[in-house]
Scaffold this motif. Structure first.
Motif, PDB file in Angstrom:
ATOM      1  N   UNK A 124     -29.393  48.197   9.445  1.00  0.00           N
ATOM      2  CA  UNK A 124     -29.026  46.927   9.053  1.00  0.00           C
ATOM      3  C   UNK A 124     -27.789  46.883   8.377  1.00  0.00           C
ATOM      4  N   UNK A 125     -27.007  45.818   8.568  1.00  0.00           N
ATOM      5  CA  UNK A 125     -25.945  45.741   7.661  1.00  0.00           C
ATOM      6  C   UNK A 125     -26.621  44.668   6.538  1.00  0.00           C
ATOM      7  N   UNK A 126     -26.219  44.921   5.328  1.00  0.00           N
ATOM      8  CA  UNK A 126     -26.744  44.359   4.140  1.00  0.00           C
ATOM      9  C   UNK A 126     -25.850  43.270   3.336  1.00  0.00           C
ATOM     10  N   UNK A 127     -26.063  42.390   2.909  1.00  0.00           N
ATOM     11  CA  UNK A 127     -25.048  41.571   2.101  1.00  0.00           C
ATOM     12  C   UNK A 127     -25.832  41.046   0.772  1.00  0.00           C
ATOM     13  N   UNK A 128     -24.964  40.448  -0.184  1.00  0.00           N
ATOM     14  CA  UNK A 128     -25.315  39.886  -1.414  1.00  0.00           C
ATOM     15  C   UNK A 128     -24.362  38.676  -1.270  1.00  0.00           C
ATOM     16  N   UNK A 129     -25.257  37.654  -1.755  1.00  0.00           N
ATOM     17  CA  UNK A 129     -24.766  36.266  -1.885  1.00  0.00           C
ATOM     18  C   UNK A 129     -25.108  35.537  -3.337  1.00  0.00           C
ATOM     19  N   UNK A 132     -29.850  40.554   5.145  1.00  0.00           N
ATOM     20  CA  UNK A 132     -29.947  41.465   6.237  1.00  0.00           C
ATOM     21  C   UNK A 132     -29.556  41.024   7.465  1.00  0.00           C
ATOM     22  N   UNK A 133     -28.719  41.926   8.196  1.00  0.00           N
ATOM     23  CA  UNK A 133     -28.514  41.520   9.526  1.00  0.00           C
ATOM     24  C   UNK A 133     -28.593  42.666  10.519  1.00  0.00           C
ATOM     25  N   UNK A 134     -28.873  42.500  11.730  1.00  0.00           N
ATOM     26  CA  UNK A 134     -29.197  44.040  12.710  1.00  0.00           C
ATOM     27  C   UNK A 134     -27.789  44.081  13.383  1.00  0.00           C
ATOM     28  N   UNK A 153     -20.612  37.411  -1.536  1.00  0.00           N
ATOM     29  CA  UNK A 153     -20.141  38.368  -2.690  1.00  0.00           C
ATOM     30  C   UNK A 153     -19.635  39.611  -2.107  1.00  0.00           C
ATOM     31  N   UNK A 154     -20.602  40.167  -1.363  1.00  0.00           N
ATOM     32  CA  UNK A 154     -20.363  41.470  -0.701  1.00  0.00           C
ATOM     33  C   UNK A 154     -21.116  42.108   0.223  1.00  0.00           C
ATOM     34  N   UNK A 155     -20.665  42.855   1.175  1.00  0.00           N
ATOM     35  CA  UNK A 155     -21.355  43.428   2.327  1.00  0.00           C
ATOM     36  C   UNK A 155     -20.980  44.933   2.570  1.00  0.00           C
ATOM     37  N   UNK A 169     -24.601  34.275   9.417  1.00  0.00           N
ATOM     38  CA  UNK A 169     -24.825  35.670   9.983  1.00  0.00           C
ATOM     39  C   UNK A 169     -25.751  36.465   9.689  1.00  0.00           C
ATOM     40  N   UNK A 170     -26.753  36.119   8.644  1.00  0.00           N
ATOM     41  CA  UNK A 170     -27.789  36.884   8.232  1.00  0.00           C
ATOM     42  C   UNK A 170     -29.071  36.479   8.300  1.00  0.00           C
TER      43      UNK A 170
END
Length: 123
Positions: A31-36, A97-99, A47-49, A109-110
């Protein structure tokens, strides 16, 4: 995948915090991970990915050089290190998280979200 964010708190301006996001499931490493984050009365903002293997990262201009995203796939965890904090960083911080393996900076997108952890920076 289920996400659980932790590590928020109250800190003075200029201080640091470390956020963690623990994920369930055996496919975390793909998974691609991000913070919001979302401040009161404002929209949720990126915030970041970080890419699935940690090889690529991307930051919002407002946090570049102060925040750092990383991941430990063996521990199913993504981290956000917050340094040189400012009062305007005060918000509820969410991990997501996004696949899809392409980094995304929009919330739409998540597909998966944690419950959020409060970060408060006093002046």
């Amino acid at each position: 995948v289920q996400l659980q964010a932790s590590g928020g708190g109250l800190v003075q301006a200029g201080g640091s915090l470390s956020l963690s996001c623990a994920a369930s499931g055996r496919t975390f490493s793909s998974y691609t991970m991000g913070w919001f984050r979302q401040a009161p009365g404002k929209e949720r903002e990126f915030v970041a990915a970080i890419s699935w293997n940690g090889g690529s990262t991307y930051y919002a201009d407002s946090v570049k050089g102060r925040f750092s995203i990383s991941r430990g796939n063996a521990k199913n965890t993504v981290y956000l290190q917050l340094n040189s904090l400012k009062p305007e960083d005060t918000a509820v911080y969410y991990c997501a998280a996004r696949s899809n393996r392409i980094l995304a900076t929009v919330a739409q997108g998540y597909a998966y979200w944690g419950q959020g952890t409060q970060v408060t920076v006093s002046s």
